[in-house]
Design a protein around this motif. Structure first.
Motif, PDB file in Angstrom:
ATOM      1  N   ILE A 118       0.861  -1.185   0.000  1.00  0.00           N
ATOM      2  CA  ILE A 118       0.000   0.000   0.000  1.00  0.00           C
ATOM      3  C   ILE A 118       0.892   1.227   0.000  1.00  0.00           C
ATOM      4  N   GLY A 119       0.283   2.371  -0.240  1.00  0.00           N
ATOM      5  CA  GLY A 119       1.054   3.608  -0.251  1.00  0.00           C
ATOM      6  C   GLY A 119       1.090   4.215  -1.632  1.00  0.00           C
ATOM      7  N   ILE A 120       2.106   5.028  -1.867  1.00  0.00           N
ATOM      8  CA  ILE A 120       2.249   5.718  -3.150  1.00  0.00           C
ATOM      9  C   ILE A 120       3.062   4.815  -4.080  1.00  0.00           C
ATOM     10  N   LEU A 121       2.362   4.034  -4.843  1.00  0.00           N
ATOM     11  CA  LEU A 121       2.999   2.991  -5.657  1.00  0.00           C
ATOM     12  C   LEU A 121       3.089   3.458  -7.099  1.00  0.00           C
ATOM     13  N   THR A 122       4.088   4.278  -7.369  1.00  0.00           N
ATOM     14  CA  THR A 122       4.213   4.858  -8.702  1.00  0.00           C
ATOM     15  C   THR A 122       5.392   4.330  -9.493  1.00  0.00           C
TER      16      THR A 122
END
Length: 123
Positions: free
Chosen positions: A101-105
């Protein structure tokens, strides 16, 4: 193990729209963050969008306001609605699934990838 199959790519004129779908196998689709990436000829793969487990979305600046991602957990499917397409959007589009999870860019955050679907935008 999750298998991802994209569909919906094709040839469209500039200014047109396409909707990509990504169908996932398995019973745990809802727990995955789902991402969209693209790779144009001669270029590196780039982030397009991701949608979290809760349905919140994040987009690359280049597609913000034109692309929308959504998910239907009952159908194990994630979508990428693309509007106002431009020739620079031409690429192979991939969906990907991440357990995290989180900012997976970035691609390294993702555990499973589809085979890709070609999107070609003519001028």
């Amino acid at each position: 193990q999750v298998q991802l199959v994209e569909s919906g790519g094709g040839l469209v004129q500039a200014g047109g729209s396409l909707r990509l779908s990504c169908a996932a196998s398995g019973r745990t689709f809802a727990v995955y963050t789902m991402g969209w990436f693209r790779q144009a000829p001669g270029k590196e793969r780039e982030f397009v969008a991701f949608i979290s487990r809760s349905g919140s979305t994040t987009y690359a600046d280049s597609v913000k306001g034109r692309f929308t991602s959504s998910r239907d957990n009952a159908k194990n499917t994630v979508y990428l609605q693309m509007s106002s397409l431009q020739p620079e959007d031409t690429a192979v589009y991939y969906c990907a699934a991440a357990r995290g999870i989180g900012i997976l860019t970035t691609g390294r955050h993702y555990d499973y990838w589809g085979q890709g679907t070609q999107v070609t935008v003519s001028s």
